[in-house]
Design an enzyme around this catalytic site. Structure first.
Site, PDB file in Angstrom:
ATOM      1  N   LEU A  82       0.864  -1.174   0.000  1.00 45.62           N
ATOM      2  CA  LEU A  82       0.000   0.000   0.000  1.00 45.62           C
ATOM      3  C   LEU A  82       0.902   1.225   0.000  1.00 45.62           C
ATOM      4  CD1 LEU A  82      -2.722  -0.857   2.698  1.00 45.62           C
ATOM      5  CD2 LEU A  82      -2.952  -1.019   0.206  1.00 45.62           C
ATOM      6  N   ASP A  83       0.460   2.289  -0.646  1.00 45.92           N
ATOM      7  CA  ASP A  83       1.205   3.542  -0.575  1.00 45.92           C
ATOM      8  C   ASP A  83       1.378   3.943   0.880  1.00 45.92           C
ATOM      9  OD1 ASP A  83       1.231   3.672  -3.311  1.00 45.92           O
ATOM     10  OD2 ASP A  83      -0.414   5.125  -3.448  1.00 45.92           O
ATOM     11  N   MET A  84       2.449   4.665   1.158  1.00 44.59           N
ATOM     12  CA  MET A  84       2.674   5.140   2.517  1.00 44.59           C
ATOM     13  C   MET A  84       1.470   5.917   3.046  1.00 44.59           C
ATOM     14  SD  MET A  84       5.635   7.725   3.952  1.00 44.59           S
ATOM     15  CE  MET A  84       4.841   9.157   3.191  1.00 44.59           C
ATOM     16  N   SER A  85       0.847   6.722   2.180  1.00 42.82           N
ATOM     17  CA  SER A  85      -0.257   7.585   2.606  1.00 42.82           C
ATOM     18  C   SER A  85      -1.581   6.845   2.740  1.00 42.82           C
ATOM     19  CB  SER A  85      -0.423   8.741   1.616  1.00 42.82           C
ATOM     20  OG  SER A  85       0.746   9.515   1.541  1.00 42.82           O
ATOM     21  N   THR A  86      -1.639   5.619   2.242  1.00 43.35           N
ATOM     22  CA  THR A  86      -2.869   4.825   2.294  1.00 43.35           C
ATOM     23  C   THR A  86      -2.861   3.925   3.522  1.00 43.35           C
ATOM     24  OG1 THR A  86      -2.967   4.783  -0.127  1.00 43.35           O
ATOM     25  CG2 THR A  86      -4.295   3.164   1.050  1.00 43.35           C
TER      26      THR A  86
END
Length: 217
Positions: A58-62
């Site tokens: 997952l993206d860091m921001s997700t």
């Protein structure tokens, strides 16, 4: 350098073959290249069990649900499920505006925008196939008419796929630093994208397993 993430990595399930976690926003899935960016979901799990292996990211921001393998055989089996698109994934997002259609699909090929990495772009000639199904859940928290909460089901797993597809639809995800316009970006202090549901087949028990965590925004 990535800012430190002080939120815990909450375990949802663990056995001798795999572990399922709820990753907080702001935590990398795997360690970054810079030594200062070592903290990640994988490194935290490896501190518990050094054999922990990443299956997907997952993206860091997700934020949201992730599964990690705990040995080579389970890693191989789980990775094959993701590769063969046998895994069901559902995301909750808050987006700018209200889609004209309450449900639909975005079928736009994508590729990396190399001069502006990690940004991705739609490219009908060189892009790889990317398909996302969406449906509106309700208006943003019931109090605002300008934003919507949507349910997203990616069929493919391209980097930034959900961000790009919603932006191309004209409804960027709130708090998205790459594809949202200024108003949508400033509408949230975080990326309002959460991996809510994950369904896969247990690599050893051969039973379907579903894990679901409500969006924290």
């Amino acid at each position: 350098m990535v800012p430190a993430c002080h939120e815990e990595l909450r375990e949802l399930y663990r056995d001798e073959h795999l572990v399922v976690v709820d990753k907080p926003a702001g935590l990398l899935s795997v360690p970054g290249r810079h030594p200062a960016n070592f903290d990640s979901a994988l490194s935290r799990l490896q501190a518990i069990n050094p054999e922990s292996r990443v299956v997907h990211r997952l993206d860091m921001s997700t934020s949201g649900v992730m599964v990690f393998a705990l040995h080579a055989d389970s890693h191989r089996a789980l990775s094959r499920q993701f590769q063969d698109r046998l895994v069901s994934k559902g995301y909750t997002a808050e987006v700018w505006g209200i889609p004209e259609e309450t449900s639909g699909s975005v079928d736009l090929p994508m590729r990396c925008d190399w001069p502006n990495r990690p940004r991705q772009i739609v490219d009908h000639e060189q892009g790889k196939p990317a398909l996302t199904h969406y449906s509106c859940i309700n208006n943003h928290d019931g109090t605002s008419s300008q934003n919507s909460r949507v349910w997203l089901e990616p069929v493919t797993g391209r980097s930034h796929q959900l961000r790009v597809h919603m932006a191309e639809l004209g409804h960027p995800i709130l708090g998205c630093e790459f594809y949202a316009h200024a108003e949508a970006y400033s509408a949230s202090s975080r990326l309002n994208l959460h991996a809510t549901r994950l369904t896969f087949m247990h690599p050893v028990l051969k039973e379907s397993m579903t894990f679901e965590v409500s969006a924290p925004f």
